[in-house]
Write a protein that holds these residues in place. Structure first.
Motif, PDB file in Angstrom:
ATOM      1  N   GLY A  13       3.452  10.160   5.264  1.00 26.73           N
ATOM      2  CA  GLY A  13       4.089  10.292   3.955  1.00 26.73           C
ATOM      3  C   GLY A  13       5.203   9.281   3.766  1.00 26.73           C
ATOM      4  N   ALA A  14       5.990   9.052   4.831  1.00 30.56           N
ATOM      5  CA  ALA A  14       7.073   8.073   4.769  1.00 30.56           C
ATOM      6  C   ALA A  14       6.518   6.654   4.613  1.00 30.56           C
ATOM      7  CB  ALA A  14       7.937   8.163   6.032  1.00 30.56           C
ATOM      8  N   ILE A  15       5.382   6.383   5.299  1.00 28.18           N
ATOM      9  CA  ILE A  15       4.758   5.064   5.178  1.00 28.18           C
ATOM     10  C   ILE A  15       4.257   4.850   3.753  1.00 28.18           C
ATOM     11  CG2 ILE A  15       2.786   3.654   5.929  1.00 28.18           C
ATOM     12  CD1 ILE A  15       3.108   4.979   8.707  1.00 28.18           C
ATOM     13  N   ALA A  16       3.635   5.889   3.183  1.00 27.87           N
ATOM     14  CA  ALA A  16       3.149   5.800   1.799  1.00 27.87           C
ATOM     15  C   ALA A  16       4.301   5.538   0.829  1.00 27.87           C
ATOM     16  CB  ALA A  16       2.415   7.080   1.421  1.00 27.87           C
ATOM     17  N   SER A  17       5.432   6.206   1.069  1.00 29.08           N
ATOM     18  CA  SER A  17       6.612   5.994   0.215  1.00 29.08           C
ATOM     19  C   SER A  17       7.126   4.572   0.340  1.00 29.08           C
ATOM     20  CB  SER A  17       7.728   6.985   0.589  1.00 29.08           C
ATOM     21  OG  SER A  17       7.334   8.307   0.328  1.00 29.08           O
ATOM     22  N   LYS A  18       7.088   4.040   1.562  1.00 28.24           N
ATOM     23  CA  LYS A  18       7.560   2.667   1.782  1.00 28.24           C
ATOM     24  C   LYS A  18       6.668   1.669   1.038  1.00 28.24           C
ATOM     25  CE  LYS A  18       8.686  -0.703   5.361  1.00 28.24           C
ATOM     26  NZ  LYS A  18       9.886  -1.115   4.620  1.00 28.24           N
ATOM     27  N   ILE A  19       5.350   1.884   1.095  1.00 27.78           N
ATOM     28  CA  ILE A  19       4.423   1.003   0.380  1.00 27.78           C
ATOM     29  C   ILE A  19       4.704   1.063  -1.119  1.00 27.78           C
ATOM     30  CG2 ILE A  19       1.996   0.662  -0.259  1.00 27.78           C
ATOM     31  CD1 ILE A  19       1.262   1.641   2.576  1.00 27.78           C
ATOM     32  N   GLN A  20       4.911   2.281  -1.617  1.00 32.06           N
ATOM     33  CA  GLN A  20       5.184   2.468  -3.037  1.00 32.06           C
ATOM     34  C   GLN A  20       6.470   1.755  -3.439  1.00 32.06           C
ATOM     35  OE1 GLN A  20       5.219   6.640  -4.030  1.00 32.06           O
ATOM     36  NE2 GLN A  20       3.888   6.330  -5.786  1.00 32.06           N
ATOM     37  N   ASN A  21       7.524   1.904  -2.639  1.00 34.59           N
ATOM     38  CA  ASN A  21       8.806   1.259  -2.937  1.00 34.59           C
ATOM     39  C   ASN A  21       8.699  -0.264  -2.867  1.00 34.59           C
ATOM     40  OD1 ASN A  21      10.478   3.534  -3.421  1.00 34.59           O
ATOM     41  ND2 ASN A  21      10.572   3.955  -1.235  1.00 34.59           N
ATOM     42  N   ASP A  22       7.921  -0.776  -1.910  1.00 30.81           N
ATOM     43  CA  ASP A  22       7.740  -2.226  -1.795  1.00 30.81           C
ATOM     44  C   ASP A  22       6.998  -2.778  -3.005  1.00 30.81           C
ATOM     45  OD1 ASP A  22       9.062  -2.181   0.571  1.00 30.81           O
ATOM     46  OD2 ASP A  22       7.380  -2.782   1.838  1.00 30.81           O
ATOM     47  N   LEU A  23       6.025  -2.018  -3.508  1.00 31.11           N
ATOM     48  CA  LEU A  23       5.289  -2.448  -4.696  1.00 31.11           C
ATOM     49  C   LEU A  23       6.214  -2.532  -5.897  1.00 31.11           C
ATOM     50  CD1 LEU A  23       1.999  -0.378  -4.266  1.00 31.11           C
ATOM     51  CD2 LEU A  23       2.190  -2.869  -4.263  1.00 31.11           C
ATOM     52  N   VAL A  24       7.081  -1.525  -6.045  1.00 33.99           N
ATOM     53  CA  VAL A  24       8.044  -1.524  -7.151  1.00 33.99           C
ATOM     54  C   VAL A  24       9.019  -2.684  -7.023  1.00 33.99           C
ATOM     55  CG1 VAL A  24       9.939  -0.250  -8.230  1.00 33.99           C
ATOM     56  CG2 VAL A  24       7.858   0.956  -7.556  1.00 33.99           C
ATOM     57  N   ALA A  25       9.458  -2.943  -5.774  1.00 34.92           N
ATOM     58  CA  ALA A  25      10.456  -3.994  -5.534  1.00 34.92           C
ATOM     59  C   ALA A  25       9.843  -5.388  -5.497  1.00 34.92           C
ATOM     60  CB  ALA A  25      11.181  -3.725  -4.215  1.00 34.92           C
ATOM     61  N   GLY A  26       8.509  -5.468  -5.518  1.00 34.11           N
ATOM     62  CA  GLY A  26       7.853  -6.775  -5.470  1.00 34.11           C
ATOM     63  C   GLY A  26       7.833  -7.400  -4.095  1.00 34.11           C
ATOM     64  N   SER A  27       7.968  -6.567  -3.039  1.00 31.99           N
ATOM     65  CA  SER A  27       8.005  -7.108  -1.674  1.00 31.99           C
ATOM     66  C   SER A  27       6.876  -6.539  -0.816  1.00 31.99           C
ATOM     67  CB  SER A  27       9.364  -6.800  -1.026  1.00 31.99           C
ATOM     68  OG  SER A  27       9.630  -5.407  -1.041  1.00 31.99           O
ATOM     69  N   PHE A  28       5.768  -6.157  -1.450  1.00 32.48           N
ATOM     70  CA  PHE A  28       4.628  -5.594  -0.724  1.00 32.48           C
ATOM     71  C   PHE A  28       4.054  -6.608   0.273  1.00 32.48           C
ATOM     72  CE2 PHE A  28      -0.084  -5.083  -0.672  1.00 32.48           C
ATOM     73  CZ  PHE A  28      -0.135  -3.909   0.065  1.00 32.48           C
ATOM     74  N   ASP A  29       3.747  -6.129   1.484  1.00 32.89           N
ATOM     75  CA  ASP A  29       3.180  -6.972   2.534  1.00 32.89           C
ATOM     76  C   ASP A  29       1.656  -6.786   2.554  1.00 32.89           C
ATOM     77  OD1 ASP A  29       2.467  -8.386   4.760  1.00 32.89           O
ATOM     78  OD2 ASP A  29       3.367  -6.999   6.209  1.00 32.89           O
ATOM     79  N   PRO A  30       0.890  -7.752   2.009  1.00 36.45           N
ATOM     80  CA  PRO A  30      -0.575  -7.590   1.941  1.00 36.45           C
ATOM     81  C   PRO A  30      -1.247  -7.598   3.308  1.00 36.45           C
ATOM     82  CG  PRO A  30       0.072  -9.796   1.237  1.00 36.45           C
ATOM     83  CD  PRO A  30       1.347  -9.017   1.397  1.00 36.45           C
ATOM     84  N   THR A  31      -0.525  -8.053   4.354  1.00 38.37           N
ATOM     85  CA  THR A  31      -1.121  -8.022   5.699  1.00 38.37           C
ATOM     86  C   THR A  31      -1.079  -6.617   6.282  1.00 38.37           C
ATOM     87  OG1 THR A  31       0.951  -8.470   6.896  1.00 38.37           O
ATOM     88  CG2 THR A  31      -0.291 -10.383   6.051  1.00 38.37           C
ATOM     89  N   LEU A  32      -0.238  -5.757   5.699  1.00 40.74           N
ATOM     90  CA  LEU A  32      -0.066  -4.350   6.101  1.00 40.74           C
ATOM     91  C   LEU A  32       0.599  -4.174   7.464  1.00 40.74           C
ATOM     92  CD1 LEU A  32      -3.523  -2.888   4.955  1.00 40.74           C
ATOM     93  CD2 LEU A  32      -1.400  -3.034   3.652  1.00 40.74           C
ATOM     94  N   LYS A  33       0.999  -5.272   8.099  1.00 41.27           N
ATOM     95  CA  LYS A  33       1.623  -5.158   9.426  1.00 41.27           C
ATOM     96  C   LYS A  33       2.922  -4.370   9.370  1.00 41.27           C
ATOM     97  CE  LYS A  33      -0.306  -9.488  11.249  1.00 41.27           C
ATOM     98  NZ  LYS A  33       0.009 -10.848  11.755  1.00 41.27           N
TER      99      LYS A  33
END
Length: 357
Positions: free
Chosen positions: A30-50
């Motif tokens: 759940g925390a990882i999902a929240s981090k992905i969501q926040n990164d998408l909003v902030a424009g800092s999503f990591d497409p490599t998913l590492k």
């Protein structure tokens, strides 16, 4: 975990070896999902998913060090640091929450009474509660604290009075009110008069209007290019220049006759095309707080019920719909991706029911 970003499909195991029947593992995912969501909003999503892959620790989640006492700022700052936020994003709601914790005296993490007594509108309270819960969840999965102290913390429901007040502040000005506001500003606040007219005639966001420069204006083609927005750091006085709110917010608008006439009557200094068109009485960047005070006092003097300056945007967009413009056209003027926001906020203008004869 499977999700889609801009038509691209992603699928990966965020917690190799994790089990769905484990409460700890579900919290981590759940925390990882929240981090992905926040990164998408902030424009800092990591497409490599590492950045989002987590290794199971030999230490149980929630087994905090007995020698360490954590306070809310420790947890808040630690969580925010993991979000990789842009400076402008961090200076918004995140900074507001931090100041709120500071005002409460930076209580211990297990103390939540301070938040229960915070005076906030229900929507703001619930938004900040969600952010604090996410920070505490991160602290649990990082084994800093044993349990999330906000898991059972109740959200607030807006009272009928709060809902009515919030709705009334969004109401557009009618034609008579708009004209009275324009005349009042011309007479008593001439420095802001053209700025107010520009807001009423274009419907652009206040920060976008503040950031408009002469180089963004093409009088020959009658085009306005919206390329930046200027706001103030929440709770502070620092001016922040940033790109428009969304990709669609960076747009060009064709001037109406009244906008063209307004801009041509303002002194056009070709040698200083980097200059802002609208400035404060002292010739500086317009401060949102100072302008809001002048706006509020003006409405009071005119006997007009209070609306936020943002109501100028609602006014123009409502007028556009009433004039018969299509929803996609109005969405383009507003800088929205599609017509969903227009339907959500202005549906009553479009679908206003009429009693049968």
């Amino acid at each position: 975990m499977r999700f889609t970003v801009e038509s691209r499909r992603f699928s990966f195991h965020p917690l190799p070896g994790g089990r769905w029947d484990s409460k700890r593992d579900r919290q981590i995912v759940g925390a990882i999902a929240s981090k992905i969501q926040n990164d998408l909003v902030a424009g800092s999503f990591d497409p490599t998913l590492k950045r989002y892959c987590h290794s199971l620790s030999s230490s149980p989640v929630g087994q905090a060090s007995p020698s360490r006492q954590f306070y809310w700022l420790d947890i808040w700052d630690g969580w925010v640091a993991t979000l990789n936020l842009k400076a402008s994003t961090k200076a918004d709601h995140y900074q507001c929450v931090r100041r709120m914790i500071e005002k409460a005296g930076n209580p211990r993490i297990e103390d939540t009474d301070w938040f229960d007594f915070v005076i906030l509108a229900a929507s703001t309270f619930n938004r900040r509660l969600s952010m604090l819960r996410s920070a505490a969840t991160w602290a649990v999965t990082s084994s800093k604290i044993a349990v999330n102290p906000l898991v059972k913390f109740d959200s607030r429901e807006a009272t009928l009075d709060e809902e009515e007040k919030a709705e009334s502040k969004k109401n557009p000005l009618n034609a008579d009110e708009s004209q009275r506001v324009i005349l009042f500003f011309r007479q008593y606040h001439p420095t802001y008069s053209c700025f107010v007219e520009f807001l009423l005639y274009t419907g652009i966001r206040t920060g976008e209007a503040v950031g408009i420069r002469w180089q963004d204006i093409d009088l020959e083609q009658r085009l306005i290019s919206i390329r930046q927005t200027i706001g103030r750091e929440r709770g502070g006085y620092t001016k922040i220049r940033k790109k428009p709110k969304t990709l669609q917010s960076a747009r060009s608008l064709k001037m109406s006759d009244r906008v063209f006439e307004l801009l041509t009557k303002i002194e056009f200094r070709k040698s200083e095309k980097s200059d802002l068109i609208f400035t404060s009485p002292r010739g500086c960047i317009i401060d949102h707080g100072n302008f809001r005070k002048v706006w509020k006092d003006s409405l009071e003097n005119l006997g007009i019920s209070y609306r936020k300056p943002y109501a100028t945007r609602h006014t123009l967009l409502s007028q556009a719909l009433e004039a018969g413009m299509t929803i996609p056209q109005v969405a383009a003027i507003a800088g929205h991706k599609d017509g969903r926001m227009i339907l959500q906020h202005y549906g009553r203008v479009i679908n206003q029911p009429q009693l049968p004869e």
